[in-house]
Design an enzyme around this catalytic site. Structure first.
Site, PDB file in Angstrom:
ATOM      1  N   HIS A 127      -7.441   1.572   0.417  1.00 48.46           N
ATOM      2  CA  HIS A 127      -6.522   0.804  -0.513  1.00 48.46           C
ATOM      3  C   HIS A 127      -5.399   1.096  -0.791  1.00 48.46           C
ATOM      4  O   HIS A 127      -4.525   0.450  -1.374  1.00 48.46           O
ATOM      5  CB  HIS A 127      -7.637   0.904  -1.816  1.00 48.46           C
ATOM      6  CG  HIS A 127      -7.060   0.428  -3.054  1.00 48.46           C
ATOM      7  ND1 HIS A 127      -7.351   1.087  -4.161  1.00 48.46           N
ATOM      8  CD2 HIS A 127      -6.298  -0.564  -3.532  1.00 48.46           C
ATOM      9  CE1 HIS A 127      -6.748   0.508  -5.310  1.00 48.46           C
ATOM     10  NE2 HIS A 127      -6.102  -0.654  -4.623  1.00 48.46           N
TER      11      HIS A 127
ATOM     12  N   HIS B 124      -8.932   9.457   0.129  1.00 50.80           N
ATOM     13  CA  HIS B 124      -8.261   8.632  -0.935  1.00 50.80           C
ATOM     14  C   HIS B 124      -7.772   9.583  -2.043  1.00 50.80           C
ATOM     15  O   HIS B 124      -8.949  10.138  -2.573  1.00 50.80           O
ATOM     16  CB  HIS B 124      -9.183   7.240  -1.163  1.00 50.80           C
ATOM     17  CG  HIS B 124      -8.352   6.388  -1.849  1.00 50.80           C
ATOM     18  ND1 HIS B 124      -6.869   6.177  -2.134  1.00 50.80           N
ATOM     19  CD2 HIS B 124      -8.826   5.275  -2.489  1.00 50.80           C
ATOM     20  CE1 HIS B 124      -6.568   5.176  -2.854  1.00 50.80           C
ATOM     21  NE2 HIS B 124      -7.995   4.617  -3.129  1.00 50.80           N
TER      22      HIS B 124
ATOM     23  N   GLU C 103      -6.495   8.326  -4.938  1.00 51.39           N
ATOM     24  CA  GLU C 103      -6.722   7.762  -6.297  1.00 51.39           C
ATOM     25  C   GLU C 103      -7.527   8.313  -7.209  1.00 51.39           C
ATOM     26  O   GLU C 103      -8.566   8.995  -6.922  1.00 51.39           O
ATOM     27  CB  GLU C 103      -7.272   6.135  -6.231  1.00 51.39           C
ATOM     28  CG  GLU C 103      -6.828   5.374  -7.543  1.00 51.39           C
ATOM     29  CD  GLU C 103      -7.036   3.734  -7.500  1.00 51.39           C
ATOM     30  OE1 GLU C 103      -7.425   3.343  -6.403  1.00 51.39           O
ATOM     31  OE2 GLU C 103      -6.801   3.284  -8.548  1.00 51.39           O
TER      32      GLU C 103
ATOM     33  N   TYR D 250     -15.393  -7.201  -6.155  1.00 50.90           N
ATOM     34  CA  TYR D 250     -14.644  -5.907  -5.752  1.00 50.90           C
ATOM     35  C   TYR D 250     -13.456  -6.178  -4.769  1.00 50.90           C
ATOM     36  O   TYR D 250     -12.223  -5.891  -5.087  1.00 50.90           O
ATOM     37  CB  TYR D 250     -15.663  -4.882  -5.023  1.00 50.90           C
ATOM     38  CG  TYR D 250     -14.889  -3.592  -4.754  1.00 50.90           C
ATOM     39  CD1 TYR D 250     -15.272  -2.410  -5.773  1.00 50.90           C
ATOM     40  CD2 TYR D 250     -14.119  -3.387  -3.715  1.00 50.90           C
ATOM     41  CE1 TYR D 250     -14.409  -1.261  -5.665  1.00 50.90           C
ATOM     42  CE2 TYR D 250     -13.671  -2.079  -3.594  1.00 50.90           C
ATOM     43  CZ  TYR D 250     -13.781  -1.103  -4.568  1.00 50.90           C
ATOM     44  OH  TYR D 250     -13.123   0.010  -4.347  1.00 50.90           O
TER      45      TYR D 250
ATOM     46  N   ASP E  85     -12.772   3.194  -0.377  1.00 49.74           N
ATOM     47  CA  ASP E  85     -12.797   1.987  -1.195  1.00 49.74           C
ATOM     48  C   ASP E  85     -13.509   0.745  -0.571  1.00 49.74           C
ATOM     49  O   ASP E  85     -14.262  -0.140  -1.038  1.00 49.74           O
ATOM     50  CB  ASP E  85     -11.520   1.484  -1.703  1.00 49.74           C
ATOM     51  CG  ASP E  85     -11.149   2.387  -2.759  1.00 49.74           C
ATOM     52  OD1 ASP E  85     -12.100   2.954  -3.759  1.00 49.74           O
ATOM     53  OD2 ASP E  85      -9.956   2.268  -3.309  1.00 49.74           O
TER      54      ASP E  85
ATOM     55  N   HIS F 150      -9.141   0.481 -14.766  1.00 52.42           N
ATOM     56  CA  HIS F 150      -7.649   0.312 -14.812  1.00 52.42           C
ATOM     57  C   HIS F 150      -7.596  -1.093 -15.011  1.00 52.42           C
ATOM     58  O   HIS F 150      -6.510  -1.922 -14.232  1.00 52.42           O
ATOM     59  CB  HIS F 150      -6.872   0.835 -13.766  1.00 52.42           C
ATOM     60  CG  HIS F 150      -7.355   0.545 -12.145  1.00 52.42           C
ATOM     61  ND1 HIS F 150      -7.472  -0.929 -11.740  1.00 52.42           N
ATOM     62  CD2 HIS F 150      -7.519   1.240 -10.926  1.00 52.42           C
ATOM     63  CE1 HIS F 150      -7.886  -0.861 -10.489  1.00 52.42           C
ATOM     64  NE2 HIS F 150      -7.682   0.330 -10.110  1.00 52.42           N
TER      65      HIS F 150
ATOM     66  N   ASP G 146     -10.047   7.977  -9.270  1.00 50.73           N
ATOM     67  CA  ASP G 146     -11.187   7.822  -9.406  1.00 50.73           C
ATOM     68  C   ASP G 146     -11.923   8.789  -8.504  1.00 50.73           C
ATOM     69  O   ASP G 146     -13.183   8.924  -8.543  1.00 50.73           O
ATOM     70  CB  ASP G 146     -11.882   6.287  -9.114  1.00 50.73           C
ATOM     71  CG  ASP G 146     -11.237   5.582  -8.160  1.00 50.73           C
ATOM     72  OD1 ASP G 146     -10.084   5.791  -7.721  1.00 50.73           O
ATOM     73  OD2 ASP G 146     -11.955   4.674  -7.574  1.00 50.73           O
TER      74      ASP G 146
ATOM     75  N   HIS H 148     -17.888   3.966  -3.663  1.00 55.34           N
ATOM     76  CA  HIS H 148     -18.203   3.232  -4.592  1.00 55.34           C
ATOM     77  C   HIS H 148     -19.692   2.233  -4.481  1.00 55.34           C
ATOM     78  O   HIS H 148     -19.685   1.539  -3.097  1.00 55.34           O
ATOM     79  CB  HIS H 148     -17.219   2.082  -5.437  1.00 55.34           C
ATOM     80  CG  HIS H 148     -16.259   2.510  -5.828  1.00 55.34           C
ATOM     81  ND1 HIS H 148     -15.936   3.468  -6.969  1.00 55.34           N
ATOM     82  CD2 HIS H 148     -14.782   2.675  -5.484  1.00 55.34           C
ATOM     83  CE1 HIS H 148     -14.678   3.876  -7.391  1.00 55.34           C
ATOM     84  NE2 HIS H 148     -13.964   3.537  -6.249  1.00 55.34           N
TER      85      HIS H 148
END
Ligand code: FEO
Length: 404
Positions: free
Chosen positions: A145, A78, A80, A196, A164, A24, A82, A229
């Site tokens: 996040h 989460h 989001e 990150y 995250d 992104h 991803d 991640h």
């Protein structure tokens, strides 16, 4: 990549994204991974899904351990894309599973998925579920996040699933911190953590600080931190917690970062005498030319050092586009506590330097004005002025750093 067992009956079942270079808008030269975790207990439970392009790999990994149709609970830490854009494909296999997320998670995910078809349970901090021998505790972590975010703590195993937080954009077959450090280095791992944080979590430092303190005060024991991640922390937990403690305080080293772009090398010629002036004052300097360097790499270094100097030619009465993009990005990341200045060449009216300072002012940075600008091409005398500018900035930076 095949599943990896974290502890008896708890598996990483995610996917490695070796190819992603634009996350992104955040350049990811080292790729990333989408981590999710399967707990094999009386009631098998999946913690998070993955990016929709990779959900079949995750389902394949689950199938190597159990029939995915046996999953009884799905936790969405989460929403989001991803992590949750693979949710719909996954839940089709187990439409009667119990699904847990925060209230904000439900509101957000319902914009992407018809959640009314599923057994959604909203949870908040303090709630827990028993899945057999193990208990899952939920801890809301809003803005760590997104507003929906939460952690899941597996009490009996002392594992914190941190989505995250504590993650890194690293594509690597090493699934654990110690494996990565053995094969690469701690320096590289720390660099990935800072990268990150600087590019994803920087705006939320205060919130993260409060949450880390809350978790420490709660006294929960943590033997593993498993983010969504990058590598899983099992040997260097103190290291990553200390890194985060420093980062949430926006601690910066004495040093300056010069980020510039150039049209016909005139602004570029100004860079080197400025850097020499800084070095003459004993200030470590890092230099990045945008369009050669990804902006996320420059941001990581900007995050580390107290001084920031931007160089931009004036193009069509404006800041050069790559520098304007960086400024917009930094403003969104809420950079703070930096001594900030600007320089650049121009052809007729020379607005870029002034406009860069306008950004600095709006970001509430400490301005070192008026910067320096030259018409068309720096003369010998103007190059000397650049050197003097570097010296003056270096002196001011030492003072500013001492009181910040
Ligand atoms: Fe990795 Fe906020 O998503």
């Amino acid at each position: 990549m095949k599943p990896v067992e974290l502890k008896n009956g708890i598996f990483w079942v995610g996917a490695i994204d070796w190819a992603v270079r634009d996350f992104h808008g955040y350049e990811t030269p080292r790729g990333t991974s989408y981590n999710n975790y399967l707990i094999v207990d009386d009631e098998p439970t999946l913690l998070d899904t993955v990016h929709h392009d990779f959900i079949n790999l995750s389902i394949e990994n689950i199938s190597r351990i159990i029939d995915p149709k046996k999953i009884r609970h799905i936790v969405i830490n989460h929403i989001e894309n991803d992590h949750a854009s693979g949710f719909e494909n996954l839940v089709e296999l187990v439409p009667h599973a119990n699904i847990y997320m925060t209230d904000k998670g439900k509101k957000g995910l319902s914009k992407f998925v018809h959640l009314e078809k599923y057994k959604i349970h909203t949870v908040k901090s303090g709630d827990s579920i028993k899945i057999g021998k193990r208990t899952l505790h939920f801890i809301e972590t809003p803005m760590m996040h997104w507003p929906d975010s939460m952690f899941t703590y597996i009490k009996e195993e002392k594992i914190l699933i941190s989505q995250d937080a504590f993650g890194q954009h690293l594509a690597t077959v090493e699934r654990f911190d110690d494996e990565f450090v053995d094969k690469c280095s701690m320096v590289e791992l720390e660099d990935a953590v800072v990268d990150y944080y600087a590019n994803i979590l920087m705006p939320y430092g205060n919130v993260i600080k409060g949450k880390i303190e809350e978790i420490k005060k709660s006294g929960i024991e943590i033997e593993m931190i498993a983010p969504d991640h990058g590598v899983i922390w099992r040997s260097h937990i103190d290291k990553v917690l200390n890194l985060y403690s420093d980062m949430v305080e926006a601690k910066a080293k004495l040093g300056a970062v010069i980020v510039y772009d150039t049209m016909w090398h005139s602004t570029e010629q100004m860079v080197f005498p400025i850097a020499k002036g800084l070095e003459a004052e004993g200030i470590p300097v890092k230099i990045f030319k945008l369009r050669s360097t990804p902006k996320s790499v420059a941001v990581k270094e900007i995050w580390k050092y107290r001084g920031l100097i931007l160089g931009s030619p004036t193009l069509n009465n404006n800041i050069f586009p790559s520098i304007a993009e960086l400024l917009t990005y930094l403003k969104g990341l809420r950079l703070k506590n930096r001594l900030f200045s600007a320089f650049g060449s121009y052809g007729w009216s020379g607005e870029a330097v002034k406009e860069i300072f306008e950004y600095g002012k709006s970001m509430k940075l400490e301005l070192f004005e008026p910067g320096i600008k030259v018409l068309y091409k720096p003369s010998e005398e103007e190059l000397n002025k650049c050197y003097e500018f570097g010296i003056a900035f270096g002196k001011a930076l030492k003072d500013y750093h001492a009181k910040t």
